[in-house]
Design an enzyme around this catalytic site. Sequence first.
Site, PDB file in Angstrom:
ATOM      1  CG  ASP A  16       8.287  35.455  69.497  1.00 43.74           C
ATOM      2  OD1 ASP A  16       7.551  35.369  68.503  1.00 43.74           O
ATOM      3  OD2 ASP A  16       8.552  34.487  70.232  1.00 43.74           O
ATOM      4  CG  ASP A  18       3.089  31.807  69.708  1.00 38.88           C
ATOM      5  OD1 ASP A  18       2.063  31.435  70.287  1.00 38.88           O
ATOM      6  OD2 ASP A  18       3.098  32.306  68.568  1.00 38.88           O
TER       7      ASP A  18
END
Length: 454
Positions: A16, A18
């Site tokens: 991922d 963020d």
Amino acid sequence: MQQHFSLADCEVVGFDLDHTLCRYHLPQSERLIYDSFAQYLVTEKGYDKGLLSLTPESLDFCCKGLVLDLEDGNFLKLAEDGTVLRASHGTRSMTSEEVLEIYGRREWKHFSAVRGMLSRSGKYYLYDNYFDLPGALLCARVVDSLDQHDGQKKYDFWKDMVAAIQHNYKITAFKEECGMYFPEVKNHPDKYLQRCPESVKKWLKQLKSAGKILLLITSSHSDYCRLLCEYILGNDFEEYFDIVITNALKPGFFSHTPNQRPFRTLENDEEQEALLSLDKPGWYSQGNAIHLYELLKKMTGKLDPKVVYFGDSMHSDIFPAHHYSNWETVFILEELLGDKVMVPAETESEPLEKKGKYEGHQPKAPYHISKQWGSFFMDRLPGLENAEETLVRTWSCKCISTYSTIAIPSLEAIADLPLDYRFTRFSSNSSATSGYYPSPPRALLTSEESVTMK
């Protein structure tokens, strides 16, 4: 179930973006997110101007794992069995007596939906990541304000909150300079973003050299993803990854079928026509884990390549990757940092080589534990605060050991380990603390004896 997990056994490593690869300066980013939502509610929806002023202390309200009951304006901290451990009405904490009077020791009415990881509900909202959290404080203050002015008993502000989120984060907002959030991060990336540590960049290259396929799967749109990656990794960031997937719309990326959520190509950050299948590495938008896995089989020449995915949201990353795709999952949990900071030096007797590198390099503002909500991991049953044996795990804590392979405070914590390092995994037959690296949260260690594992 094997007891150990090693990156060396995985052909594919996904990330991922963020709060996983890209770490934020939390106090600054929380304030920006709060302001961008509050500004919209006040200017576009006519809410009280008082919402715009915020004291730094009030951010203490922000705590991952809270559930907002949209009908009655109450925030709840749930135990693993679904009973309510702490609650507030708006920002005002309820006493133990109030909690027991309203909720008793029963399972909360919507817990079966929460337990089934149903994200879309008109009844409640679960706060599980740093993009969401400032919204929890804003909603709590909205409840305070509505009580003060209208003496309401039922609340209808959620649709306005959703509009505020849409306004600031919608797919065109970056390009159109819409809202406060994107323009501000664009103009002052150094204020909000932390550059990727050299040790992590070296580790990513090491994974690539070892023949691993590297994926970036983010729900951020391509233009924002590019801004982040250029800032944290450098202009050559695309060389780190074989496949980049933006606007992935997780958790749907994992749960939806190819028909429901096809991959799309991008031209100048505009999504193009849907693809019937995914045939080669590259940069794509939207998509689904099923088509991705077909491509990974081709790229690895294996029938069932082993994938590990690193993410910070239980709801969007860890649960769906584990549940729908049967991937290994590494949960990035900054709460482990705050917990670590509070351990007195004399209790640290581990050999140095076992410790993750991050311990010697504490962040400037260590992760802050909410005074109002207490530990993310454990709490006492209301009304029995003085009895030792009433410590219970929170629902959030239960999810970690159920759906994560391991949990770490940051990528930096493991970047210096050899790729064949064997982590002890969470598994049903071992203790609830086994999968935390480099060590379990203090709250769990002190209570391991008194908590009965269910």
